[in-house]
Scaffold this motif. Structure first.
Motif: not given
Length: 57
Positions: A7-8, A10, A12, A37-40, A42-43
């Motif tokens: 995840e680090d 990835r 988005w 670079h952070s899913y949080e 991105f969300q």
């Protein structure tokens, strides 16, 4: 490799057209690329565009 390390690394991506109020999950002409670079983060971005009633494609 651990799931956290994957995840680090990835990224988005979304392409945004503020004039037409469209968010695209694939490259689209005339749209601005945003990379996360952070899913949080991105969300949170997606939630923000949803609150502004952007269309998704």
């Amino acid at each position: 490799m651990s799931k956290r390390k994957e995840e680090d690394r990835r990224v988005w991506r979304v392409w945004v057209d503020t004039r037409r109020r469209v968010v695209s999950f694939h490259e689209a002409p005339g749209c601005r690329l945003l990379e996360f670079h952070s899913y949080e983060l991105f969300q949170r971005c997606i939630d923000g565009y949803t609150a502004q009633q952007y269309r998704y494609q």
